[in-house]
Design a protein around this motif. Structure first.
Motif, PDB file in Angstrom:
ATOM      1  N   UNK A   1       3.374   6.678  -2.507  1.00 35.67           N
ATOM      2  CA  UNK A   1       3.281   6.834  -1.045  1.00 35.67           C
ATOM      3  C   UNK A   1       1.843   6.629  -0.577  1.00 35.67           C
ATOM      4  N   UNK A   2       1.711   6.317   0.708  1.00 30.21           N
ATOM      5  CA  UNK A   2       0.387   6.072   1.277  1.00 30.21           C
ATOM      6  C   UNK A   2      -0.140   7.324   1.955  1.00 30.21           C
ATOM      7  N   UNK A   3      -1.383   7.645   1.666  1.00 28.28           N
ATOM      8  CA  UNK A   3      -2.009   8.820   2.258  1.00 28.28           C
ATOM      9  C   UNK A   3      -1.957   8.749   3.782  1.00 28.28           C
TER      10      UNK A   3
ATOM     11  N   UNK B   1       0.269   1.110  -4.342  1.00 28.04           N
ATOM     12  CA  UNK B   1      -0.239   1.642  -3.064  1.00 28.04           C
ATOM     13  C   UNK B   1      -1.110   0.608  -2.362  1.00 28.04           C
ATOM     14  N   UNK B   2      -1.941  -0.059  -3.149  1.00 29.83           N
ATOM     15  CA  UNK B   2      -2.840  -1.066  -2.601  1.00 29.83           C
ATOM     16  C   UNK B   2      -2.029  -2.201  -1.959  1.00 29.83           C
TER      17      UNK B   2
ATOM     18  N   UNK C   1      10.625  -3.976   1.329  1.00 29.65           N
ATOM     19  CA  UNK C   1      10.842  -2.537   1.136  1.00 29.65           C
ATOM     20  C   UNK C   1       9.865  -2.008   0.093  1.00 29.65           C
ATOM     21  N   UNK C   2       9.700  -0.681   0.044  1.00 33.33           N
ATOM     22  CA  UNK C   2       8.838  -0.050  -0.955  1.00 33.33           C
ATOM     23  C   UNK C   2       9.261  -0.426  -2.365  1.00 33.33           C
TER      24      UNK C   2
ATOM     25  N   UNK D   1      -0.487  -6.231 -11.474  1.00 34.56           N
ATOM     26  CA  UNK D   1      -1.555  -5.635 -10.660  1.00 34.56           C
ATOM     27  C   UNK D   1      -1.557  -6.242  -9.259  1.00 34.56           C
ATOM     28  N   UNK D   2      -2.334  -5.643  -8.387  1.00 40.36           N
ATOM     29  CA  UNK D   2      -2.441  -6.124  -7.012  1.00 40.36           C
ATOM     30  C   UNK D   2      -3.018  -7.540  -6.978  1.00 40.36           C
ATOM     31  N   UNK D   3      -4.149  -7.739  -7.663  1.00 41.02           N
ATOM     32  CA  UNK D   3      -4.821  -9.045  -7.600  1.00 41.02           C
ATOM     33  C   UNK D   3      -3.976 -10.163  -8.209  1.00 41.02           C
ATOM     34  N   UNK D   4      -3.286  -9.834  -9.291  1.00 39.38           N
ATOM     35  CA  UNK D   4      -2.423 -10.843  -9.917  1.00 39.38           C
ATOM     36  C   UNK D   4      -1.250 -11.177  -8.982  1.00 39.38           C
TER      37      UNK D   4
END
Length: 453
Positions: free
Chosen positions: A42-44, A139-140, A161-162, A174-177
């Motif tokens: 979840x996002x803060x 999250x990122x 969707x999540x 990962x996010x960057x990949x």
């Protein structure tokens, strides 16, 4: 940490509270925490809580709607909203957190009876497969998707969707990949993390979507079925931009500064095309149903405008989700010339030519002609509909023009549809979210698209 502790406390309290209500009413249901909070992705500052109540598959769905949910609503005593789109659930806010209480069936994998039966399996799957690092990466990616407005599978958004975002992180690592790979996406995109090597083409075609991401707990389901093409390609384009021109604005887009009426006035003056708002009042309906119907109205209106030669260039939908909505359209012109050129058949086609002449030679709406233009007949006809305003009025009475308004908005659209042109649109300023919608529509450029610094 304080936020996590507060959320955990709230989640546990609510879960026990719902369980108590279920036990007391002898419904035989079991309450559990699901969704991104349970999966720790979840996002803060933006956490929602999903409390699921799962029931044996023998329970009738009507019982949920008529007995279970009213009982929970009574027990919670918060101001709750019933959401009955495809699936009945309750929504309320407490301590600044949005909480959904959602019924589902506790069934074996693959024996799904309702839309939400897979959720507990999703939670279990992600808890098992996402490492701690991957949760941060997810999250990122969610934050990025939110910033570029491609996050959320509800109809209003038509995005990711999540669960879909988390599956992408599992697939790419990962996010960057993910960003690097998404930048290269071309249709058709097919991902299946459970069976990485598979003849893609045949399976992808089976689903008939541009983006197919197989649900890891249900091989027959496309997790990306709700993603609209503009959101998919927005994700691809912004991923490319992020690689070329990184910046924080993709994740946290600056809020657009409120504009005065005078500033809007100037913006509209500078538009080299006509801008229209077709607005109407309606009663409150479930957001997912409302947005589904508004998007259908938008499509039907732009199709009718196209057929009548108004050349709409782009359009969007605005709604306050309570009582008013509008379709915004930018078009080449909102007033047409009184005469319309109609091309006829080639002179070489004898029967067609005769038919054309019979129809137009002495017709009362023929202004000039028929004449021969190079090798075919042509005629100038008097146009019946000259303005968009007139078009909407006529189309509401005459079904031959093909304007279709979905059932739940039909009456309100017929009663209150109003065509506002250019400056007159400013009458809608001040309504919930309208100023921002108009501002973005006139700017015609996503907030993340910036020149290189």
């Amino acid at each position: 940490m304080a936020e996590t502790e507060r959320m955990s406390r709230l989640a546990e309290n609510l879960k026990s509270h719902v369980q108590e209500i279920l036990d007391k009413a002898r419904f035989g249901g079991k309450a559990s925490i699901q969704g991104s909070f349970a999966r720790d992705t979840w996002l803060s500052g933006e956490a929602d809580l999903d409390i699921f109540a799962s029931f044996p598959p023998t329970m009738d769905r009507r019982e949920w709607t008529e007995k279970v949910l009213p009982e929970i609503r009574k027990g919670i005593r918060a101001k709750t909203i019933d959401r009955y789109a495809e699936h009945p659930y309750l929504e309320f806010h407490t301590e600044g957190v949005r909480v959904n209480v959602v019924p589902c069936y506790s069934v074996e994998k693959g024996q799904w009876k309702s839309a939400t039966d897979r959720t507990p399996y999703h939670t279990e799957y992600m808890k098992e497969h996402l490492t701690k690092e991957m949760r941060l990466e997810a999250r990122l990616l969610k934050r990025f998707m939110k910033g570029i407005r491609s996050y959320g599978a509800e109809i209003r958004v038509g995005g990711f969707s999540g669960m879909l975002v988390e599956t992408l992180i599992l697939h790419y690592g990962s996010f960057l990949e993910t960003i690097a790979q998404v930048s290269k996406w071309k249709p058709v995109i097919f991902l299946d993390i459970e069976k990485p090597i598979v003849s893609l083409d045949s399976r992808a075609r089976e689903f008939g979507y541009i983006l197919v991401v197989i649900d890891p707990v249900d091989p027959n389901r496309n997790l990306a079925a709700a993603v609209r093409e503009d959101k998919l390609w927005g994700f691809v384009a912004s991923s490319r931009q992020l690689e070329k021109n990184p910046g924080i604005w993709y994740f946290f887009p600056p809020k657009s500064k409120p504009k005065t009426k005078a500033q809007f006035y100037k913006l509209l003056e500078r538009q080299d095309r006509d801008v229209l708002a077709i607005s109407f009042e309606h009663h409150r309906i479930v957001p997912d149903v409302l947005w589904g119907q508004l998007l259908k109205i938008e499509k039907s209106i732009t199709e009718v405008l196209t057929r009548q030669d108004f050349h709409p260039v782009r359009s969007t939908v605005w709604s306050d989700e309570a009582r008013s909505s509008a379709i915004l359209v930018e078009l080449d012109t909102s007033i047409l010339p009184e005469v319309q050129l109609r091309e006829g058949p080639p002179v070489s086609k004898m029967d067609d030519s005769q038919g054309f002449l019979d129809r137009h030679l002495n017709a009362s709406d023929t202004v000039r002609g028929p004449w021969i233009e190079v090798d075919r007949w042509a005629v100038d006809k008097k146009r019946r509909i000259l303005s968009v305003n007139q078009l909407i009025t006529v189309a509401l009475k005459d079904s031959r023009l093909g304007l279709t308004i979905p059932s739940q908005l039909n009456t309100s659209f017929h009663q209150s549809a109003d065509v506002l042109e250019n400056r007159k649109i400013l009458a809608l300023l001040g309504r919930e979210g309208f100023d921002q919608a108009l501002s973005e529509f006139l700017a015609a450029k996503p907030a993340w698209l910036k020149t290189h610094h």
